[in-house]
Design an enzyme around this catalytic site. Structure first.
Site, PDB file in Angstrom:
ATOM      1  N   LYS A 144      55.378  29.108 -22.494  1.00 13.51           N
ATOM      2  CA  LYS A 144      54.222  29.332 -21.602  1.00 13.51           C
ATOM      3  C   LYS A 144      53.875  28.149 -20.974  1.00 13.51           C
ATOM      4  O   LYS A 144      54.379  27.881 -19.897  1.00 13.51           O
ATOM      5  CB  LYS A 144      53.357  29.817 -22.530  1.00 13.51           C
ATOM      6  CG  LYS A 144      53.280  31.418 -22.991  1.00 13.51           C
ATOM      7  CD  LYS A 144      52.321  31.833 -23.621  1.00 13.51           C
ATOM      8  CE  LYS A 144      52.489  33.667 -23.445  1.00 13.51           C
ATOM      9  NZ  LYS A 144      52.419  34.262 -24.825  1.00 13.51           N
ATOM     10  N   ASP A 188      56.488  29.761 -33.994  1.00 10.27           N
ATOM     11  CA  ASP A 188      56.307  30.048 -33.000  1.00 10.27           C
ATOM     12  C   ASP A 188      54.922  29.755 -32.270  1.00 10.27           C
ATOM     13  O   ASP A 188      53.952  30.378 -32.856  1.00 10.27           O
ATOM     14  CB  ASP A 188      56.447  31.799 -32.761  1.00 10.27           C
ATOM     15  CG  ASP A 188      56.384  32.237 -31.240  1.00 10.27           C
ATOM     16  OD1 ASP A 188      55.942  31.481 -30.527  1.00 10.27           O
ATOM     17  OD2 ASP A 188      56.425  33.362 -31.120  1.00 10.27           O
ATOM     18  N   PHE A 208      53.400  38.616 -32.944  1.00 14.46           N
ATOM     19  CA  PHE A 208      53.638  38.808 -31.663  1.00 14.46           C
ATOM     20  C   PHE A 208      54.746  37.797 -31.309  1.00 14.46           C
ATOM     21  O   PHE A 208      54.415  36.348 -31.153  1.00 14.46           O
ATOM     22  CB  PHE A 208      52.788  38.962 -30.496  1.00 14.46           C
ATOM     23  CG  PHE A 208      53.285  39.380 -29.244  1.00 14.46           C
ATOM     24  CD1 PHE A 208      53.475  40.492 -28.824  1.00 14.46           C
ATOM     25  CD2 PHE A 208      53.507  38.202 -28.284  1.00 14.46           C
ATOM     26  CE1 PHE A 208      53.999  40.734 -27.596  1.00 14.46           C
ATOM     27  CE2 PHE A 208      54.261  38.652 -27.064  1.00 14.46           C
ATOM     28  CZ  PHE A 208      54.378  39.700 -26.749  1.00 14.46           C
TER      29      PHE A 208
HETATM   30  C1  LIG Z   1      53.729  35.104 -25.209  1.00 17.79           C
HETATM   31  C2  LIG Z   1      54.439  34.968 -26.440  1.00 17.79           C
HETATM   32  C3  LIG Z   1      55.565  35.205 -26.995  1.00 17.79           C
HETATM   33  C4  LIG Z   1      56.743  35.869 -25.781  1.00 17.79           C
HETATM   34  O1  LIG Z   1      56.658  34.912 -24.482  1.00 17.79           O
HETATM   35  P1  LIG Z   1      57.364  35.604 -23.234  1.00 17.79           P
HETATM   36  O2  LIG Z   1      57.415  34.569 -22.215  1.00 17.79           O
HETATM   37  O3  LIG Z   1      56.299  36.485 -22.801  1.00 17.79           O
HETATM   38  O4  LIG Z   1      58.614  36.284 -23.429  1.00 17.79           O
HETATM   39  C5  LIG Z   1      56.251  34.928 -28.090  1.00 17.79           C
HETATM   40  N1  LIG Z   1      55.484  34.454 -29.173  1.00 17.79           N
HETATM   41  C6  LIG Z   1      54.179  34.241 -28.789  1.00 17.79           C
HETATM   42  C7  LIG Z   1      53.547  33.730 -29.852  1.00 17.79           C
HETATM   43  C8  LIG Z   1      53.563  34.586 -27.730  1.00 17.79           C
HETATM   44  O5  LIG Z   1      52.120  34.257 -27.517  1.00 17.79           O
END
Ligand SMILES: *Cc1c(COP(=O)(O)O)cnc(C)c1O
Length: 400
Positions: free
Chosen positions: A254, A225, A140
């Site tokens: 986040k 990520d 994700f």
């Molecule tokens: C939440 C998340 C994203 C995307 O972040 P947004 O602020 O919702 O665009 C990307 N990578 C990971 C691993 C995430 O948990």
């Protein structure tokens, strides 16, 4: 207005792109949130790890109020007096020489993808436009069209094509499959150290180290990520540190703002980040002084309040206690720090009903991938609160 009134409004006037639990929150404080009926809940989702510092952290709130009264947005056409301080602080805390601020996580991922492609053409010498980026099944990374291109979740992609070329996906946790997928045109490997949305999936020990070696062997960039796993969630500043490795780029978001404001960033050293030249990439709100000031205090809180250490210590305790719960429904308890997944057996009838039962007992969790209950409370949680929650969790995991 009561809960049902808000829900009706939302259903009538809002796009139905989420399926939230039927709780309408109006206030938060630390690990606790309160609904419009006055009920109190322990937040075990932390807005997907965006509120690691706890809801409405007083210091971050103070910064928001102060900075909002001074200046909030200059655009990057002009400089502001907050962003340089955030740059320096990010470098001091993370060890990366430079950073590039964005807003949402997805934007930061897109930024990293652009930089990786640019590196492939300008440095590695890949022929235009043949650069490939390898990702992992079950990933994700966000919701833009390019990012859902390489999602393996039909729900995220169906009806959204045509998709973006240049991506390949291999099984997560399989280093041999990763190496086999690398070609001379490979620009980068993009991977989550733990797949949070994928169901708190942990790769085998040594996997990240092997990815580092593969990337080095084939002159490929390694991009972590850490939007969800970073900033203390797994008991280290970055989850990659559990294996003593370092990505050529690390993406954060986040909790970078403690949940007050969308702030994300790509971290890299000068040699790589320096490839961006004026005009090639940008964002109106990226690096704005309000976001920068908030992020700066959010980082300070993380360090000063020893939230990373607390995550390591209480995470270990929480996982241990959860694993000891006798339950006919639990297949596996796994996690690192305070990013914990309880995977249920097929026979359990899905995780959602367990989340609803937890909600009735004052604990808010969200199922991920139908069969996994994720426990990821704010990192400010204490042992006393966990000891309050555990008997409730035990009860729910033993319901019929
Ligand atoms: C939440 C998340 C994203 C995307 O972040 P947004 O602020 O919702 O665009 C990307 N990578 C990971 C691993 C995430 O948990």
């Amino acid at each position: 207005m009561k809960t049902q009134d808000y829900i009706r409004l939302e259903e009538d006037f809002g796009a139905h792109n989420y399926h939230p639990l039927d709780v309408v929150l109006s206030r938060g404080e630390g690990v606790w949130v309160f609904d419009v009926e006055g009920n109190k809940y322990l937040d075990c989702l932390s807005a997907y790890s965006a509120v690691n510092q706890g809801h409405v952290h007083p210091k971050i709130l103070q910064t928001l109020i102060e900075q909002a009264g001074k200046i909030t947005l200059t655009s990057r056409a002009f400089r502001n007096d907050q962003l340089p301080l955030l740059y320096r602080q990010l470098s001091e805390i993370t060890g990366y020489e430079m950073s590039l601020p964005m807003n949402s996580g997805a934007e930061a991922v897109e930024t990293a993808l652009k930089l990786a492609r640019k590196w492939a053409y300008q440095v590695k010498g890949v022929q235009k436009y043949l650069a490939e980026i390898i990702v992992c099944d079950g990933n994700f990374h966000g919701r833009t069209i390019s990012i859902v291109t390489f999602s393996s979740e039909d729900l995220y992609k169906d009806d959204f094509g045509p998709f973006t070329p240049g991506f390949k996906s291999v099984p997560y946790g399989d280093a041999a499959a990763m190496e086999a997928a690398v070609t001379p045109n490979t620009a980068a490997i993009l991977v989550e150290p733990i797949q949070g949305e994928g169901g708190v999936l942990m790769p085998p020990d040594g996997y990240l180290k092997e990815l580092r070696q593969i990337a080095d062997r084939h002159n490929v960039l390694l991009i972590f990520d850490e939007i969800q796993t970073g900033l203390g969630r797994t008991g280290k500043l970055f989850a990659q540190e559990h294996e003593g490795v370092r990505g050529d780029m690390t993406i954060i978001g986040k909790a970078l703002s403690g949940g007050f404001y969308p702030v994300s960033a790509v971290l890299a050293d000068k040699e790589l980040m320096g490839l961006f030249t004026p005009g090639e990439h940008g964002s109106t709100f990226g690096g704005n002084p309000l976001g920068a000031a908030i992020a700066s205090t959010a980082l300070k809180v993380l360090v000063e309040e020893k939230l990373i250490e607390n995550s390591a210590e209480l995470g270990e305790y929480f996982i241990e206690q959860l694993a000891e719960i006798p339950s006919p429904h639990v297949k596996e308890v796994r996690g690192r720090g305070l990013l914990i997944g309880v995977e249920l057996k097929e026979s359990a009838g899905g995780a959602r009903r367990f989340c609803e039962a937890l909600q009735e007992r004052g604990i808010l969790c969200k199922e991920t991938h139908q069969t996994v209950i994720r426990f990821a409370p704010p990192l400010v949680i204490n042992k006393e609160t966990l000891d309050w929650a555990l008997p409730h969790i035990r009860e729910v995991l033993n319901m019929a």
